[in-house]
Write a protein that holds these residues in place. Structure first.
Motif, PDB file in Angstrom:
ATOM      1  N   GLY A   1      42.501  64.491  82.904  1.00 18.84           N
ATOM      2  CA  GLY A   1      43.035  63.533  81.946  1.00 18.84           C
ATOM      3  C   GLY A   1      44.551  63.538  81.830  1.00 18.84           C
ATOM      4  O   GLY A   1      45.100  62.912  80.919  1.00 18.84           O
ATOM      5  N   LEU A   2      45.248  64.219  82.761  1.00 16.87           N
ATOM      6  CA  LEU A   2      46.711  64.267  82.747  1.00 16.87           C
ATOM      7  C   LEU A   2      47.266  63.902  84.120  1.00 16.87           C
ATOM      8  O   LEU A   2      46.646  64.204  85.148  1.00 16.87           O
ATOM      9  CB  LEU A   2      47.204  65.668  82.362  1.00 16.87           C
ATOM     10  CG  LEU A   2      46.864  66.146  80.956  1.00 16.87           C
ATOM     11  CD1 LEU A   2      47.210  67.618  80.806  1.00 16.87           C
ATOM     12  CD2 LEU A   2      47.569  65.300  79.902  1.00 16.87           C
ATOM     13  N   ILE A   3      48.435  63.296  84.131  1.00 15.97           N
ATOM     14  CA  ILE A   3      49.100  62.943  85.387  1.00 15.97           C
ATOM     15  C   ILE A   3      49.721  64.215  85.963  1.00 15.97           C
ATOM     16  O   ILE A   3      50.569  64.840  85.332  1.00 15.97           O
ATOM     17  CB  ILE A   3      50.182  61.876  85.156  1.00 15.97           C
ATOM     18  CG1 ILE A   3      49.569  60.602  84.560  1.00 15.97           C
ATOM     19  CG2 ILE A   3      50.923  61.573  86.466  1.00 15.97           C
ATOM     20  CD1 ILE A   3      50.592  59.636  83.982  1.00 15.97           C
ATOM     21  N   THR A   4      49.283  64.582  87.163  1.00 12.87           N
ATOM     22  CA  THR A   4      49.834  65.771  87.816  1.00 12.87           C
ATOM     23  C   THR A   4      50.939  65.403  88.801  1.00 12.87           C
ATOM     24  O   THR A   4      51.827  66.211  89.064  1.00 12.87           O
ATOM     25  CB  THR A   4      48.740  66.564  88.546  1.00 12.87           C
ATOM     26  OG1 THR A   4      48.127  65.718  89.531  1.00 12.87           O
ATOM     27  CG2 THR A   4      47.699  67.078  87.563  1.00 12.87           C
ATOM     28  N   TYR A   5      50.857  64.194  89.348  1.00 21.68           N
ATOM     29  CA  TYR A   5      51.883  63.720  90.282  1.00 21.68           C
ATOM     30  C   TYR A   5      52.024  62.214  90.128  1.00 21.68           C
ATOM     31  O   TYR A   5      51.040  61.507  89.941  1.00 21.68           O
ATOM     32  CB  TYR A   5      51.509  64.036  91.736  1.00 21.68           C
ATOM     33  CG  TYR A   5      52.522  63.506  92.713  1.00 21.68           C
ATOM     34  CD1 TYR A   5      53.742  64.154  92.880  1.00 21.68           C
ATOM     35  CD2 TYR A   5      52.300  62.343  93.423  1.00 21.68           C
ATOM     36  CE1 TYR A   5      54.707  63.658  93.751  1.00 21.68           C
ATOM     37  CE2 TYR A   5      53.241  61.841  94.301  1.00 21.68           C
ATOM     38  CZ  TYR A   5      54.457  62.502  94.460  1.00 21.68           C
ATOM     39  OH  TYR A   5      55.401  61.998  95.311  1.00 21.68           O
TER      40      TYR A   5
ATOM     41  N   ALA B   1      50.900  66.396  82.964  1.00 22.75           N
ATOM     42  CA  ALA B   1      50.584  67.823  82.938  1.00 22.75           C
ATOM     43  C   ALA B   1      51.875  68.619  82.734  1.00 22.75           C
ATOM     44  O   ALA B   1      52.962  68.170  83.120  1.00 22.75           O
ATOM     45  CB  ALA B   1      49.912  68.230  84.253  1.00 22.75           C
ATOM     46  N   ILE B   2      51.744  69.796  82.153  1.00 20.99           N
ATOM     47  CA  ILE B   2      52.919  70.646  81.905  1.00 20.99           C
ATOM     48  C   ILE B   2      53.698  70.888  83.186  1.00 20.99           C
ATOM     49  O   ILE B   2      54.924  70.866  83.193  1.00 20.99           O
ATOM     50  CB  ILE B   2      52.478  71.980  81.264  1.00 20.99           C
ATOM     51  CG1 ILE B   2      51.995  71.727  79.839  1.00 20.99           C
ATOM     52  CG2 ILE B   2      53.607  73.003  81.276  1.00 20.99           C
ATOM     53  CD1 ILE B   2      51.334  72.926  79.183  1.00 20.99           C
ATOM     54  N   ASP B   3      52.982  71.081  84.297  1.00 19.53           N
ATOM     55  CA  ASP B   3      53.627  71.368  85.579  1.00 19.53           C
ATOM     56  C   ASP B   3      53.674  70.141  86.495  1.00 19.53           C
ATOM     57  O   ASP B   3      53.697  70.274  87.717  1.00 19.53           O
ATOM     58  CB  ASP B   3      52.927  72.529  86.273  1.00 19.53           C
ATOM     59  CG  ASP B   3      51.449  72.244  86.545  1.00 19.53           C
ATOM     60  OD1 ASP B   3      50.900  71.248  86.015  1.00 19.53           O
ATOM     61  OD2 ASP B   3      50.835  73.025  87.303  1.00 19.53           O
TER      62      ASP B   3
ATOM     63  N   GLY C   1      58.049  69.333  85.907  1.00 20.25           N
ATOM     64  CA  GLY C   1      57.778  69.818  84.563  1.00 20.25           C
ATOM     65  C   GLY C   1      57.822  68.734  83.507  1.00 20.25           C
ATOM     66  O   GLY C   1      58.693  67.865  83.527  1.00 20.25           O
ATOM     67  N   ARG C   2      56.850  68.779  82.600  1.00 23.60           N
ATOM     68  CA  ARG C   2      56.768  67.781  81.530  1.00 23.60           C
ATOM     69  C   ARG C   2      57.982  67.835  80.613  1.00 23.60           C
ATOM     70  O   ARG C   2      58.500  66.801  80.195  1.00 23.60           O
ATOM     71  CB  ARG C   2      55.483  67.966  80.738  1.00 23.60           C
ATOM     72  CG  ARG C   2      55.363  66.960  79.594  1.00 23.60           C
ATOM     73  CD  ARG C   2      54.019  66.971  78.911  1.00 23.60           C
ATOM     74  NE  ARG C   2      53.669  68.277  78.422  1.00 23.60           N
ATOM     75  CZ  ARG C   2      52.427  68.659  78.157  1.00 23.60           C
ATOM     76  NH1 ARG C   2      51.410  67.842  78.351  1.00 23.60           N
ATOM     77  NH2 ARG C   2      52.180  69.857  77.709  1.00 23.60           N
TER      78      ARG C   2
END
Length: 123
Positions: free
Chosen positions: A103-107, A27-29, A42-43
């Motif tokens: 669908g994105l890795i946040t942590y 994820a972007i953040d 941050g990505r």
């Protein structure tokens, strides 16, 4: 992508050395607590960090041995085998924990013995 698909893609892209596409899984953040690199937020910070990875390792493999998925969380035990351009070999067992949303890795965090990496990192 499901959590399992994200995790499988994470390892596939790492093993292919496609670090730009690998970064796109985050994820972007995103927030990462990386055993050697520390806290990464941050990505795009992660993408900049990974630009030096191909120069650090002439070969790199991260092979999952155990994958456990529970909803939006996953834990993976894997074996890393890497070689530097100077021929230094690194072998380590790693445990990664992932949180995936949309669908994105946040942590993500990883835990491993740092001693096998000392010849590469100088730490």
């Amino acid at each position: 992508m499901s959590t399992r698909e994200v995790v499988d893609t994470y390892y596939r892209l790492a093993n292919e050395g496609d670090w730009d596409a690998w970064c796109d899984l985050f994820a972007i953040d995103q927030t990462m607590d990386e055993q050697l690199a520390g806290h990464v937020e941050g990505r795009e910070t992660l993408r900049e960090m990974m630009k030096g990875f191909p120069q650090m390792y002439a070969s790199f493999a991260n092979v999952p041995r155990l994958v456990v998925v529970d909803g939006e969380q996953a834990a993976v035990v894997s074996d890393i085998t890497a070689r530097t351009p100077d021929g230094i070999t690194v072998e380590a067992v790693v445990c990664n924990y992932f949180r995936v949303r949309g669908g994105l890795i946040t942590y993500m965090t990883n835990v491993h013995d740092t001693v096998p990496f000392a010849p590469v990192t100088g730490k």
